[in-house]
Design a protein around this motif. Structure first.
Motif, mmCIF file in Angstrom:
data_model
loop_
_atom_site.group_PDB
_atom_site.id
_atom_site.type_symbol
_atom_site.label_atom_id
_atom_site.label_comp_id
_atom_site.label_asym_id
_atom_site.label_seq_id
_atom_site.Cartn_x
_atom_site.Cartn_y
_atom_site.Cartn_z
ATOM 1 N N GLU B 33 31.624 27.230 -41.850
ATOM 2 C CA GLU B 33 32.258 25.920 -41.951
ATOM 3 C C GLU B 33 33.733 26.069 -42.295
ATOM 4 O O GLU B 33 34.123 26.976 -43.031
ATOM 5 N N GLU B 34 34.532 25.178 -41.732
ATOM 6 C CA GLU B 34 35.953 25.140 -42.093
ATOM 7 C C GLU B 34 36.407 23.690 -42.214
ATOM 8 O O GLU B 34 35.944 22.819 -41.471
ATOM 9 N N LEU B 35 37.364 23.447 -43.110
ATOM 10 C CA LEU B 35 37.880 22.097 -43.336
ATOM 11 C C LEU B 35 39.143 21.829 -42.527
ATOM 12 O O LEU B 35 39.599 20.692 -42.441
ATOM 13 N N TYR B 36 39.726 22.893 -41.962
ATOM 14 C CA TYR B 36 40.974 22.747 -41.200
ATOM 15 C C TYR B 36 40.803 23.341 -39.811
ATOM 16 O O TYR B 36 40.166 24.384 -39.645
ATOM 17 N N CYS B 37 41.425 22.696 -38.839
ATOM 18 C CA CYS B 37 41.392 23.217 -37.476
ATOM 19 C C CYS B 37 41.984 24.615 -37.399
ATOM 20 O O CYS B 37 41.448 25.504 -36.754
ATOM 21 N N ASP B 38 43.115 24.798 -38.060
ATOM 22 C CA ASP B 38 43.785 26.095 -37.997
ATOM 23 C C ASP B 38 42.893 27.205 -38.528
ATOM 24 O O ASP B 38 42.796 28.290 -37.943
ATOM 25 N N LYS B 39 42.246 26.930 -39.651
ATOM 26 C CA LYS B 39 41.367 27.948 -40.238
ATOM 27 C C LYS B 39 40.179 28.220 -39.334
ATOM 28 O O LYS B 39 39.752 29.369 -39.186
ATOM 29 N N ALA B 40 39.660 27.177 -38.741
ATOM 30 C CA ALA B 40 38.537 27.359 -37.824
ATOM 31 C C ALA B 40 38.976 28.229 -36.648
ATOM 32 O O ALA B 40 38.260 29.146 -36.238
ATOM 33 N N TYR B 41 40.179 27.938 -36.136
ATOM 34 C CA TYR B 41 40.669 28.705 -34.996
ATOM 35 C C TYR B 41 40.867 30.170 -35.353
ATOM 36 O O TYR B 41 40.495 31.078 -34.602
ATOM 37 N N ASN B 42 41.449 30.401 -36.509
ATOM 38 C CA ASN B 42 41.668 31.782 -36.938
ATOM 39 C C ASN B 42 40.350 32.541 -37.058
ATOM 40 O O ASN B 42 40.219 33.678 -36.606
ATOM 41 N N PHE B 63 41.264 14.841 -38.000
ATOM 42 C CA PHE B 63 41.409 15.601 -39.233
ATOM 43 C C PHE B 63 42.562 15.005 -40.018
ATOM 44 O O PHE B 63 43.680 14.932 -39.509
ATOM 45 N N SER B 64 42.273 14.589 -41.228
ATOM 46 C CA SER B 64 43.306 13.891 -42.001
ATOM 47 C C SER B 64 44.410 14.850 -42.411
ATOM 48 O O SER B 64 44.213 16.052 -42.564
ATOM 49 N N GLU B 65 45.582 14.253 -42.582
ATOM 50 C CA GLU B 65 46.742 15.032 -43.025
ATOM 51 C C GLU B 65 46.727 15.229 -44.530
ATOM 52 O O GLU B 65 46.216 14.420 -45.269
ATOM 53 N N ASN B 66 47.297 16.300 -44.975
ATOM 54 C CA ASN B 66 47.640 16.401 -46.404
ATOM 55 C C ASN B 66 48.863 17.297 -46.516
ATOM 56 O O ASN B 66 49.620 17.448 -45.563
ATOM 57 N N HIS B 67 49.039 17.903 -47.638
ATOM 58 C CA HIS B 67 50.264 18.676 -47.857
ATOM 59 C C HIS B 67 50.300 19.953 -47.037
ATOM 60 O O HIS B 67 51.341 20.565 -46.864
ATOM 61 N N VAL B 68 49.162 20.381 -46.510
ATOM 62 C CA VAL B 68 49.104 21.652 -45.797
ATOM 63 C C VAL B 68 49.680 21.489 -44.394
ATOM 64 O O VAL B 68 49.202 20.647 -43.635
ATOM 65 N N PRO B 69 50.710 22.267 -44.049
ATOM 66 C CA PRO B 69 51.249 22.157 -42.683
ATOM 67 C C PRO B 69 50.232 22.670 -41.667
ATOM 68 O O PRO B 69 49.539 23.644 -41.901
ATOM 69 N N ARG B 70 50.177 21.996 -40.521
ATOM 70 C CA ARG B 70 49.144 22.332 -39.540
ATOM 71 C C ARG B 70 49.738 22.556 -38.162
ATOM 72 O O ARG B 70 50.680 21.888 -37.766
ATOM 73 N N LYS B 71 49.138 23.466 -37.426
ATOM 74 C CA LYS B 71 49.476 23.601 -36.012
ATOM 75 C C LYS B 71 48.525 22.749 -35.188
ATOM 76 O O LYS B 71 48.929 21.945 -34.375
ATOM 77 N N LEU B 72 47.251 22.940 -35.392
ATOM 78 C CA LEU B 72 46.236 22.173 -34.667
ATOM 79 C C LEU B 72 45.884 20.953 -35.498
ATOM 80 O O LEU B 72 45.360 21.071 -36.597
ATOM 81 N N THR B 73 46.183 19.778 -34.960
ATOM 82 C CA THR B 73 46.053 18.567 -35.762
ATOM 83 C C THR B 73 44.845 17.728 -35.378
ATOM 84 O O THR B 73 44.596 16.708 -36.000
ATOM 85 N N SER B 74 44.108 18.123 -34.361
ATOM 86 C CA SER B 74 42.970 17.310 -33.944
ATOM 87 C C SER B 74 41.897 18.194 -33.333
ATOM 88 O O SER B 74 42.154 19.345 -32.950
ATOM 89 N N GLY B 75 40.719 17.632 -33.220
ATOM 90 C CA GLY B 75 39.619 18.350 -32.601
ATOM 91 C C GLY B 75 39.908 18.701 -31.153
ATOM 92 O O GLY B 75 39.562 19.778 -30.679
ATOM 93 N N LYS B 76 40.585 17.784 -30.462
ATOM 94 C CA LYS B 76 40.918 18.042 -29.066
ATOM 95 C C LYS B 76 41.757 19.309 -28.926
ATOM 96 O O LYS B 76 41.525 20.146 -28.062
ATOM 97 N N LYS B 77 42.760 19.418 -29.803
ATOM 98 C CA LYS B 77 43.636 20.594 -29.721
ATOM 99 C C LYS B 77 42.886 21.864 -30.083
ATOM 100 O O LYS B 77 43.137 22.927 -29.520
ATOM 101 N N LEU B 78 41.987 21.736 -31.050
ATOM 102 C CA LEU B 78 41.171 22.890 -31.424
ATOM 103 C C LEU B 78 40.335 23.347 -30.233
ATOM 104 O O LEU B 78 40.247 24.547 -29.932
ATOM 105 N N ILE B 79 39.745 22.384 -29.525
ATOM 106 C CA ILE B 79 38.910 22.731 -28.372
ATOM 107 C C ILE B 79 39.744 23.449 -27.310
ATOM 108 O O ILE B 79 39.356 24.482 -26.780
ATOM 109 N N ASP B 80 40.934 22.896 -27.034
ATOM 110 C CA ASP B 80 41.805 23.535 -26.043
ATOM 111 C C ASP B 80 42.150 24.963 -26.445
ATOM 112 O O ASP B 80 42.115 25.884 -25.630
ATOM 113 N N ALA B 81 42.492 25.128 -27.725
ATOM 114 C CA ALA B 81 42.907 26.445 -28.201
ATOM 115 C C ALA B 81 41.763 27.446 -28.104
ATOM 116 O O ALA B 81 41.943 28.592 -27.660
#
Lengths: 221, 221
Positions: B33-42, B63-81
DNA sequence: TAGTCCCTTACAGGTATCTGTAAGGGATTC
DNA sequence: GAATCCCTTACAGATACCTGTAAGGGACTA
Protein backbone atom coordinates in the motif's frame (compact mmCIF):
# COMPACT_ATOMS: atom_id res chain seq x y z
CA UNK A 1 -11.64 4.34 27.60
CA UNK A 2 -15.00 4.14 25.86
CA UNK A 3 -16.63 0.75 26.13
CA UNK A 4 -19.16 1.07 23.29
CA UNK A 5 -18.61 2.88 20.00
CA UNK A 6 -20.97 3.15 17.06
CA UNK A 7 -19.64 3.88 13.58
CA UNK A 8 -21.74 5.16 10.67
CA UNK A 9 -19.88 5.24 7.35
CA UNK A 10 -21.29 4.21 3.99
CA UNK A 11 -18.06 3.33 2.24
CA UNK A 12 -17.43 -0.28 3.02
CA UNK A 13 -13.68 -0.11 2.61
CA UNK A 14 -13.37 2.94 4.85
CA UNK A 15 -15.71 1.40 7.38
CA UNK A 16 -13.60 -1.73 7.65
CA UNK A 17 -10.42 0.29 7.83
CA UNK A 18 -11.69 2.22 10.81
CA UNK A 19 -12.91 -0.84 12.68
CA UNK A 20 -9.68 -2.66 12.08
CA UNK A 21 -7.61 0.29 13.27
CA UNK A 22 -9.62 0.87 16.43
CA UNK A 23 -9.62 -2.78 17.34
CA UNK A 24 -5.88 -3.00 17.02
CA UNK A 25 -4.97 0.28 18.67
CA UNK A 26 -7.56 0.90 21.39
CA UNK A 27 -9.07 -1.27 24.10
CA UNK A 28 -12.74 -1.05 23.30
CA UNK A 29 -15.21 -3.76 24.15
CA UNK A 30 -17.81 -3.10 21.48
CA UNK A 31 -17.28 -1.49 18.11
CA UNK A 32 -20.38 -1.59 15.97
CA UNK A 33 -20.37 -0.49 12.33
CA UNK A 34 -23.29 0.45 10.12
CA UNK A 35 -23.49 1.47 6.46
CA UNK A 36 -26.77 3.37 6.81
CA UNK A 37 -27.80 6.23 9.11
CA UNK A 38 -31.13 4.60 9.80
CA UNK A 39 -29.56 1.33 10.83
CA UNK A 40 -27.07 3.14 13.03
CA UNK A 41 -29.88 5.06 14.67
CA UNK A 42 -31.92 1.92 15.30
CA UNK A 43 -28.98 0.17 16.84
CA UNK A 44 -28.25 3.17 19.00
CA UNK A 45 -31.85 3.42 20.17
CA UNK A 46 -32.21 -0.25 21.03
CA UNK A 47 -29.01 -0.14 23.04
CA UNK A 48 -30.18 2.99 24.82
CA UNK A 49 -33.51 1.43 25.74
CA UNK A 50 -31.79 -1.69 27.05
CA UNK A 51 -29.70 0.51 29.34
CA UNK A 52 -26.50 -0.35 27.49
CA UNK A 53 -25.99 2.89 25.57
CA UNK A 54 -23.24 3.68 23.11
CA UNK A 55 -20.90 6.31 24.48
CA UNK A 56 -19.44 7.57 21.22
CA UNK A 57 -20.77 7.99 17.70
CA UNK A 58 -18.32 8.27 14.83
CA UNK A 59 -20.10 9.31 11.66
CA UNK A 60 -19.48 10.51 8.16
CA UNK A 61 -21.48 13.48 6.89
CA UNK A 62 -22.49 12.33 3.43
CA UNK A 63 -24.21 9.04 2.75
CA UNK A 64 -24.81 8.10 -0.84
CA UNK A 65 -28.25 7.21 -2.08
CA UNK A 66 -29.26 3.87 -3.45
CA UNK A 67 -32.44 1.87 -3.82
CA UNK A 68 -32.98 1.66 -0.07
CA UNK A 69 -35.46 4.28 1.17
CA UNK A 70 -34.02 6.36 4.01
CA UNK A 71 -35.31 8.59 6.76
CA UNK A 72 -31.96 9.91 7.91
CA UNK A 73 -30.05 11.01 4.85
CA UNK A 74 -26.98 12.66 6.31
CA UNK A 75 -24.62 12.58 9.24
CA UNK A 76 -26.07 15.86 10.49
CA UNK A 77 -29.53 14.38 10.72
CA UNK A 78 -28.16 11.29 12.43
CA UNK A 79 -26.44 13.46 15.03
CA UNK A 80 -29.63 15.41 15.68
CA UNK A 81 -31.66 12.23 16.02
CA UNK A 82 -29.17 10.58 18.34
CA UNK A 83 -28.74 13.66 20.50
CA UNK A 84 -32.50 13.97 20.82
CA UNK A 85 -32.47 10.64 22.61
CA UNK A 86 -29.21 11.00 24.50
CA UNK A 87 -27.90 14.52 24.68
CA UNK A 88 -24.69 13.41 26.35
CA UNK A 89 -23.41 11.03 23.71
CA UNK A 90 -20.06 12.09 22.32
CA UNK A 91 -19.82 12.62 18.57
CA UNK A 92 -16.83 12.60 16.26
CA UNK A 93 -17.36 13.44 12.59
CA UNK A 94 -15.10 11.70 10.08
CA UNK A 95 -15.49 13.26 6.67
CA UNK A 96 -13.54 14.39 3.63
CA UNK A 97 -14.95 17.89 3.86
CA UNK A 98 -12.22 20.39 4.67
CA UNK A 99 -14.11 23.65 4.32
CA UNK A 100 -14.14 25.59 7.61
CA UNK A 101 -17.43 27.26 6.78
CA UNK A 102 -19.06 23.85 6.75
CA UNK A 103 -17.20 22.44 9.72
CA UNK A 104 -17.54 25.33 12.16
CA UNK A 105 -21.33 25.05 12.46
CA UNK A 106 -20.91 21.41 13.46
CA UNK A 107 -19.14 22.60 16.60
CA UNK A 108 -21.18 25.74 17.24
CA UNK A 109 -24.64 24.38 16.46
CA UNK A 110 -24.48 20.62 16.77
CA UNK A 111 -21.84 20.65 19.46
CA UNK A 112 -19.84 17.78 18.11
CA UNK A 113 -16.78 16.79 20.09
CA UNK A 114 -14.30 16.10 17.34
CA UNK A 115 -13.72 16.47 13.62
CA UNK A 116 -11.38 14.25 11.65
CA UNK A 117 -10.67 15.08 8.04
CA UNK A 118 -10.18 12.00 5.89
CA UNK A 119 -6.76 11.82 4.41
CA UNK A 120 -3.34 10.30 4.68
CA UNK A 121 -3.24 10.56 8.45
CA UNK A 122 -6.88 10.16 9.29
CA UNK A 123 -6.65 6.88 11.15
CA UNK A 124 -4.00 8.30 13.44
CA UNK A 125 -6.10 11.46 13.83
CA UNK A 126 -9.14 9.39 14.64
CA UNK A 127 -7.34 7.47 17.38
CA UNK A 128 -6.12 10.75 18.82
CA UNK A 129 -9.59 12.22 18.56
CA UNK A 130 -11.13 9.34 20.48
CA UNK A 131 -8.59 9.73 23.23
CA UNK A 132 -9.08 13.49 23.44
CA UNK A 133 -12.84 13.26 23.40
CA UNK A 134 -12.72 10.61 26.11
CA UNK A 135 -10.92 13.23 28.23
CA UNK A 136 -13.75 15.68 27.53
CA UNK A 137 -11.65 17.73 25.15
CA UNK A 138 -12.44 18.57 21.56
CA UNK A 139 -10.31 17.47 18.64
CA UNK A 140 -9.80 18.82 15.13
CA UNK A 141 -7.48 17.34 12.53
CA UNK A 142 -4.34 19.47 12.68
CA UNK A 143 -4.20 20.19 8.95
CA UNK A 144 -7.44 22.12 9.30
CA UNK A 145 -7.10 25.66 10.45
CA UNK A 146 -10.58 26.59 11.53
CA UNK A 147 -9.36 29.94 12.75
CA UNK A 148 -8.91 31.06 9.19
CA UNK A 149 -12.64 30.80 8.68
CA UNK A 150 -13.07 34.55 8.93
CA UNK A 151 -9.79 35.45 7.34
CA UNK A 152 -8.92 37.15 4.11
CA UNK A 153 -9.75 34.03 2.15
CA UNK A 154 -13.33 34.09 3.26
CA UNK A 155 -15.85 36.14 1.34
CA UNK A 156 -18.21 38.19 3.37
CA UNK A 157 -21.84 37.24 3.61
CA UNK A 158 -23.02 40.03 1.37
CA UNK A 159 -20.79 39.08 -1.54
CA UNK A 160 -21.70 35.46 -1.07
CA UNK A 161 -25.39 36.27 -1.15
CA UNK A 162 -25.01 38.13 -4.42
CA UNK A 163 -23.09 35.31 -6.02
CA UNK A 164 -25.57 32.71 -4.82
CA UNK A 165 -28.41 34.69 -6.35
CA UNK A 166 -26.54 35.03 -9.62
CA UNK A 167 -25.83 31.30 -9.58
CA UNK A 168 -29.54 30.75 -9.04
CA UNK A 169 -30.26 32.66 -12.22
CA UNK A 170 -31.33 36.04 -10.84
CA UNK A 171 -30.17 39.16 -12.65
CA UNK A 172 -28.45 41.97 -10.87
CA UNK A 173 -31.54 44.11 -11.30
CA UNK A 174 -33.65 41.45 -9.62
CA UNK A 175 -31.16 41.12 -6.80
CA UNK A 176 -31.19 44.89 -6.33
CA UNK A 177 -34.98 44.84 -6.08
CA UNK A 178 -34.93 41.98 -3.61
CA UNK A 179 -32.56 43.88 -1.37
CA UNK A 180 -34.69 47.00 -1.48
CA UNK A 181 -37.77 45.02 -0.47
CA UNK A 182 -35.85 43.58 2.46
CA UNK A 183 -34.47 46.99 3.42
CA UNK A 184 -30.93 45.69 3.09
CA UNK A 185 -28.33 48.26 2.11
CA UNK A 186 -26.38 48.70 -0.12
CA UNK A 187 -28.84 47.67 -2.77
CA UNK A 188 -28.18 49.55 -5.98
CA UNK A 189 -27.45 47.71 -9.16
CA UNK A 190 -24.33 49.79 -9.49
CA UNK A 191 -22.94 48.65 -6.16
CA UNK A 192 -23.66 45.05 -7.04
CA UNK A 193 -21.83 45.59 -10.31
CA UNK A 194 -18.83 46.85 -8.46
CA UNK A 195 -18.84 44.16 -5.79
CA UNK A 196 -18.84 41.47 -8.43
CA UNK A 197 -16.14 43.17 -10.47
CA UNK A 198 -13.95 43.30 -7.38
CA UNK A 199 -14.40 39.58 -6.92
CA UNK A 200 -13.10 39.05 -10.47
CA UNK A 201 -9.76 40.38 -9.31
CA UNK A 202 -9.75 38.49 -6.04
CA UNK A 203 -10.46 35.15 -7.66
CA UNK A 204 -8.74 35.74 -10.99
CA UNK A 205 -11.94 35.38 -12.97
CA UNK A 206 -12.55 36.87 -16.40
CA UNK A 207 -16.29 37.33 -16.02
CA UNK A 208 -19.28 36.20 -14.01
CA UNK A 209 -19.52 32.80 -15.68
CA UNK A 210 -15.95 32.12 -14.75
CA UNK A 211 -16.38 33.39 -11.20
CA UNK A 212 -19.48 31.31 -10.56
CA UNK A 213 -17.84 28.15 -11.89
CA UNK A 214 -14.81 28.75 -9.69
CA UNK A 215 -16.83 29.36 -6.54
CA UNK A 216 -19.06 26.38 -7.05
CA UNK A 217 -16.00 24.21 -7.53
CA UNK A 218 -14.56 25.64 -4.31
CA UNK A 219 -17.78 24.73 -2.56
CA UNK A 220 -18.47 28.29 -1.53
CA UNK A 221 -21.78 28.54 -3.33
CA UNK B 1 -4.30 -15.57 -8.45
CA UNK B 2 -2.11 -12.48 -8.56
CA UNK B 3 1.01 -12.75 -6.46
CA UNK B 4 1.89 -9.06 -6.15
CA UNK B 5 -0.58 -6.21 -5.86
CA UNK B 6 0.15 -2.52 -5.44
CA UNK B 7 -2.43 -0.19 -3.90
CA UNK B 8 -2.39 3.61 -4.23
CA UNK B 9 -5.01 5.35 -2.08
CA UNK B 10 -4.47 8.49 -0.08
CA UNK B 11 -7.15 7.98 2.54
CA UNK B 12 -5.51 6.03 5.29
CA UNK B 13 -8.71 4.46 6.58
CA UNK B 14 -9.78 3.34 3.12
CA UNK B 15 -6.30 2.11 2.39
CA UNK B 16 -6.23 -0.09 5.49
CA UNK B 17 -9.73 -1.33 4.83
CA UNK B 18 -8.73 -2.56 1.39
CA UNK B 19 -5.58 -4.27 2.56
CA UNK B 20 -7.38 -5.97 5.40
CA UNK B 21 -10.14 -7.21 3.10
CA UNK B 22 -7.80 -8.55 0.43
CA UNK B 23 -5.62 -10.30 2.95
CA UNK B 24 -8.56 -12.04 4.51
CA UNK B 25 -10.41 -12.94 1.35
CA UNK B 26 -7.80 -13.64 -1.31
CA UNK B 27 -4.60 -15.61 -1.36
CA UNK B 28 -2.07 -13.00 -2.35
CA UNK B 29 1.56 -13.14 -1.39
CA UNK B 30 2.38 -9.45 -1.47
CA UNK B 31 -0.01 -6.55 -0.96
CA UNK B 32 1.79 -3.23 -0.88
CA UNK B 33 0.00 0.00 0.00
CA UNK B 34 1.07 3.56 -0.66
CA UNK B 35 -0.51 6.92 0.22
CA UNK B 36 1.21 8.86 -2.58
CA UNK B 37 1.30 8.32 -6.31
CA UNK B 38 5.01 9.06 -6.44
CA UNK B 39 5.80 6.49 -3.78
CA UNK B 40 3.63 3.92 -5.47
CA UNK B 41 5.41 4.58 -8.75
CA UNK B 42 8.83 4.29 -7.18
CA UNK B 43 7.93 1.03 -5.53
CA UNK B 44 6.54 -0.27 -8.79
CA UNK B 45 9.64 0.71 -10.72
CA UNK B 46 12.10 -0.79 -8.28
CA UNK B 47 10.19 -4.07 -8.30
CA UNK B 48 10.10 -4.03 -12.09
CA UNK B 49 13.83 -3.48 -12.35
CA UNK B 50 14.51 -6.26 -9.90
CA UNK B 51 12.48 -8.61 -12.09
CA UNK B 52 9.80 -9.01 -9.44
CA UNK B 53 7.09 -6.85 -10.98
CA UNK B 54 3.70 -6.08 -9.54
CA UNK B 55 0.96 -7.70 -11.56
CA UNK B 56 -1.93 -5.48 -10.53
CA UNK B 57 -2.29 -1.83 -9.61
CA UNK B 58 -5.32 -0.70 -7.63
CA UNK B 59 -5.50 3.07 -7.54
CA UNK B 60 -7.79 5.92 -6.60
CA UNK B 61 -8.18 8.80 -9.07
CA UNK B 62 -7.92 11.81 -6.79
CA UNK B 63 -5.09 12.36 -4.35
CA UNK B 64 -5.32 15.31 -2.02
CA UNK B 65 -2.57 17.88 -1.83
CA UNK B 66 -0.49 18.58 1.21
CA UNK B 67 2.92 19.98 1.96
CA UNK B 68 4.69 17.17 0.12
CA UNK B 69 5.71 18.20 -3.41
CA UNK B 70 4.45 15.75 -6.01
CA UNK B 71 5.22 14.78 -9.56
CA UNK B 72 2.28 12.46 -10.10
CA UNK B 73 -0.81 14.26 -8.87
CA UNK B 74 -3.60 11.91 -9.91
CA UNK B 75 -4.44 8.30 -10.50
CA UNK B 76 -4.59 8.92 -14.23
CA UNK B 77 -1.00 10.12 -14.28
CA UNK B 78 0.08 7.20 -12.15
CA UNK B 79 -1.54 4.80 -14.61
CA UNK B 80 0.20 6.46 -17.55
CA UNK B 81 3.55 6.37 -15.79
CA UNK B 82 3.21 2.76 -14.77
CA UNK B 83 2.00 1.61 -18.17
CA UNK B 84 4.91 3.41 -19.81
CA UNK B 85 7.21 1.02 -17.97
CA UNK B 86 5.08 -2.08 -18.10
CA UNK B 87 2.29 -1.94 -20.61
CA UNK B 88 0.90 -5.28 -19.49
CA UNK B 89 0.23 -4.48 -15.85
CA UNK B 90 -3.43 -4.82 -14.92
CA UNK B 91 -5.12 -1.75 -13.47
CA UNK B 92 -8.24 -1.45 -11.34
CA UNK B 93 -9.48 2.02 -10.43
CA UNK B 94 -11.19 2.40 -7.06
CA UNK B 95 -12.84 5.80 -6.80
CA UNK B 96 -15.97 7.53 -5.61
CA UNK B 97 -16.60 9.03 -9.03
CA UNK B 98 -19.78 7.63 -10.55
CA UNK B 99 -20.06 9.78 -13.63
CA UNK B 100 -19.95 7.68 -16.83
CA UNK B 101 -18.47 10.52 -18.86
CA UNK B 102 -15.44 10.45 -16.62
CA UNK B 103 -15.20 6.69 -16.29
CA UNK B 104 -15.64 5.68 -19.92
CA UNK B 105 -12.40 7.34 -21.10
CA UNK B 106 -10.51 5.33 -18.50
CA UNK B 107 -11.49 2.20 -20.39
CA UNK B 108 -11.30 3.60 -23.92
CA UNK B 109 -8.14 5.66 -23.57
CA UNK B 110 -6.20 4.32 -20.63
CA UNK B 111 -7.39 0.77 -21.08
CA UNK B 112 -7.93 0.04 -17.44
CA UNK B 113 -9.18 -3.44 -16.59
CA UNK B 114 -11.68 -2.68 -13.88
CA UNK B 115 -13.58 0.11 -12.18
CA UNK B 116 -14.93 -0.12 -8.66
CA UNK B 117 -17.12 2.66 -7.35
CA UNK B 118 -16.62 3.30 -3.65
CA UNK B 119 -19.72 2.65 -1.65
CA UNK B 120 -21.54 0.26 0.59
CA UNK B 121 -20.50 -2.77 -1.41
CA UNK B 122 -17.15 -1.66 -2.72
CA UNK B 123 -15.01 -4.20 -0.89
CA UNK B 124 -17.07 -7.02 -2.29
CA UNK B 125 -16.93 -5.38 -5.71
CA UNK B 126 -13.19 -5.03 -5.44
CA UNK B 127 -12.69 -8.69 -4.61
CA UNK B 128 -14.88 -9.61 -7.57
CA UNK B 129 -13.00 -7.17 -9.78
CA UNK B 130 -9.65 -8.72 -8.88
CA UNK B 131 -10.92 -12.18 -9.70
CA UNK B 132 -12.44 -11.04 -12.99
CA UNK B 133 -9.36 -9.12 -14.04
CA UNK B 134 -7.19 -12.11 -13.17
CA UNK B 135 -9.26 -14.04 -15.71
CA UNK B 136 -8.54 -11.32 -18.29
CA UNK B 137 -12.03 -9.93 -18.12
CA UNK B 138 -13.03 -6.39 -17.31
CA UNK B 139 -15.11 -5.44 -14.31
CA UNK B 140 -17.37 -2.50 -13.53
CA UNK B 141 -19.32 -2.01 -10.30
CA UNK B 142 -22.84 -3.18 -11.09
CA UNK B 143 -24.57 -0.08 -9.79
CA UNK B 144 -22.89 1.88 -12.58
CA UNK B 145 -24.62 1.75 -15.90
CA UNK B 146 -21.99 2.89 -18.32
CA UNK B 147 -24.29 2.12 -21.22
CA UNK B 148 -26.34 5.16 -20.34
CA UNK B 149 -23.37 7.32 -21.13
CA UNK B 150 -24.83 8.38 -24.44
CA UNK B 151 -28.42 8.42 -23.27
CA UNK B 152 -30.88 11.22 -22.84
CA UNK B 153 -29.39 12.23 -19.54
CA UNK B 154 -25.93 12.73 -20.91
CA UNK B 155 -24.95 15.89 -22.70
CA UNK B 156 -23.05 15.40 -25.88
CA UNK B 157 -19.42 16.32 -26.10
CA UNK B 158 -20.01 19.43 -28.13
CA UNK B 159 -22.43 20.98 -25.67
CA UNK B 160 -20.16 20.06 -22.82
CA UNK B 161 -17.21 21.71 -24.53
CA UNK B 162 -19.14 24.94 -24.97
CA UNK B 163 -20.22 25.00 -21.35
CA UNK B 164 -16.73 24.25 -20.12
CA UNK B 165 -15.38 27.15 -22.14
CA UNK B 166 -18.05 29.47 -20.80
CA UNK B 167 -17.26 28.30 -17.27
CA UNK B 168 -13.63 29.08 -17.99
CA UNK B 169 -14.58 32.65 -18.80
CA UNK B 170 -14.54 32.60 -22.60
CA UNK B 171 -17.22 34.49 -24.46
CA UNK B 172 -19.31 32.87 -27.13
CA UNK B 173 -17.50 34.93 -29.74
CA UNK B 174 -14.17 33.60 -28.52
CA UNK B 175 -15.47 30.05 -28.51
CA UNK B 176 -16.73 30.52 -32.06
CA UNK B 177 -13.30 31.72 -33.16
CA UNK B 178 -11.59 28.80 -31.42
CA UNK B 179 -13.79 26.33 -33.24
CA UNK B 180 -13.10 27.95 -36.60
CA UNK B 181 -9.37 27.74 -36.01
CA UNK B 182 -9.73 24.07 -35.20
CA UNK B 183 -11.96 23.48 -38.22
CA UNK B 184 -14.69 22.15 -35.97
CA UNK B 185 -18.22 22.63 -37.23
CA UNK B 186 -20.70 24.00 -36.32
CA UNK B 187 -18.88 27.06 -35.14
CA UNK B 188 -21.06 30.14 -35.55
CA UNK B 189 -21.89 32.31 -32.59
CA UNK B 190 -25.51 31.90 -33.51
CA UNK B 191 -25.42 28.13 -33.24
CA UNK B 192 -23.66 28.38 -29.90
CA UNK B 193 -26.37 30.75 -28.74
CA UNK B 194 -29.02 28.24 -29.70
CA UNK B 195 -27.24 25.25 -28.20
CA UNK B 196 -26.96 27.01 -24.87
CA UNK B 197 -30.54 28.21 -24.96
CA UNK B 198 -31.69 24.65 -25.56
CA UNK B 199 -29.77 23.55 -22.48
CA UNK B 200 -31.68 26.13 -20.44
CA UNK B 201 -34.84 24.15 -21.11
CA UNK B 202 -33.23 20.77 -20.55
CA UNK B 203 -31.81 21.71 -17.19
CA UNK B 204 -34.44 24.18 -16.09
CA UNK B 205 -32.01 27.07 -15.95
CA UNK B 206 -32.97 30.71 -16.27
CA UNK B 207 -29.74 31.89 -17.84
CA UNK B 208 -26.12 30.97 -18.35
CA UNK B 209 -25.06 31.77 -14.78
CA UNK B 210 -27.72 29.43 -13.51
CA UNK B 211 -26.84 26.71 -15.98
CA UNK B 212 -23.14 26.80 -15.19
CA UNK B 213 -23.78 26.65 -11.46
CA UNK B 214 -26.07 23.67 -11.91
CA UNK B 215 -23.68 21.75 -14.11
CA UNK B 216 -20.70 22.36 -11.88
CA UNK B 217 -22.73 21.13 -8.93
CA UNK B 218 -23.66 18.04 -10.92
CA UNK B 219 -20.00 17.46 -11.59
CA UNK B 220 -20.46 17.62 -15.35
CA UNK B 221 -18.11 20.52 -15.87
C1' DT C 1 -14.61 73.74 9.88
C1' DA C 2 -12.12 71.90 6.19
C1' DG C 3 -9.93 68.06 4.21
C1' DT C 4 -9.58 63.22 3.30
C1' DC C 5 -11.06 58.67 2.63
C1' DC C 6 -14.31 55.25 1.59
C1' DC C 7 -18.70 53.64 0.30
C1' DT C 8 -22.95 54.20 -2.22
C1' DT C 9 -25.38 55.65 -6.09
C1' DA C 10 -26.66 57.44 -10.82
C1' DC C 11 -25.61 57.48 -15.33
C1' DA C 12 -23.47 56.53 -19.80
C1' DG C 13 -21.25 53.85 -23.34
C1' DG C 14 -19.51 49.59 -24.94
C1' DT C 15 -19.79 44.73 -24.98
C1' DA C 16 -22.07 40.22 -24.28
C1' DT C 17 -26.11 37.58 -23.94
C1' DC C 18 -30.65 36.01 -25.33
C1' DT C 19 -34.50 35.51 -28.53
C1' DG C 20 -36.77 35.59 -32.88
C1' DT C 21 -36.95 35.64 -37.95
C1' DA C 22 -35.40 34.23 -42.19
C1' DA C 23 -32.42 32.15 -45.62
C1' DG C 24 -29.66 28.31 -47.23
C1' DG C 25 -27.96 23.45 -47.43
C1' DG C 26 -27.95 18.50 -46.71
C1' DA C 27 -30.61 14.24 -45.89
C1' DT C 28 -34.76 11.66 -46.31
C1' DT C 29 -39.23 10.53 -48.17
C1' DC C 30 -42.69 10.27 -51.47
C1' DG D 1 -37.86 16.25 -58.85
C1' DA D 2 -40.62 18.13 -55.05
C1' DA D 3 -41.78 18.30 -50.38
C1' DT D 4 -40.28 17.91 -45.85
C1' DC D 5 -37.35 18.01 -41.95
C1' DC D 6 -33.40 19.35 -39.40
C1' DC D 7 -29.31 21.82 -38.73
C1' DT D 8 -26.44 25.84 -39.56
C1' DT D 9 -25.89 30.56 -40.21
C1' DA D 10 -26.73 35.70 -40.57
C1' DC D 11 -28.93 39.38 -38.77
C1' DA D 12 -31.64 42.39 -35.71
C1' DG D 13 -33.59 44.04 -31.49
C1' DA D 14 -34.01 43.76 -26.57
C1' DT D 15 -31.94 42.83 -22.37
C1' DA D 16 -28.09 42.10 -19.24
C1' DC D 17 -23.40 42.71 -18.12
C1' DC D 18 -19.13 45.39 -17.41
C1' DT D 19 -16.42 49.57 -16.87
C1' DG D 20 -15.61 54.32 -16.07
C1' DT D 21 -16.85 58.90 -14.40
C1' DA D 22 -18.87 61.83 -11.28
C1' DA D 23 -21.68 63.33 -7.43
C1' DG D 24 -23.18 62.85 -2.67
C1' DG D 25 -22.80 61.39 2.20
C1' DG D 26 -20.87 59.46 6.45
C1' DA D 27 -16.71 58.73 9.32
C1' DC D 28 -12.47 60.15 10.69
C1' DT D 29 -8.59 63.54 11.27
C1' DA D 30 -6.18 67.78 11.60
Amino acid sequence: MFKKILIAEDFQDTNKGIVEALESRLQIETIQEELYCDKAYNRFKVAHEKGEPYELLITDLTFSENHVPRKLTSGKKLIDAVRAVDKNIKVIVNSMIDNPTEINPLFSEQEINGYVCKGRNSLNDLVNAIQEVYQNRTFVSPQLNLNTAGSVFEMDKYDLMILKNLADGFTKKEISEKLKKQNISPNSESTIDKKVSKLFDEFGAKNTHHLIAKLVKLGKI
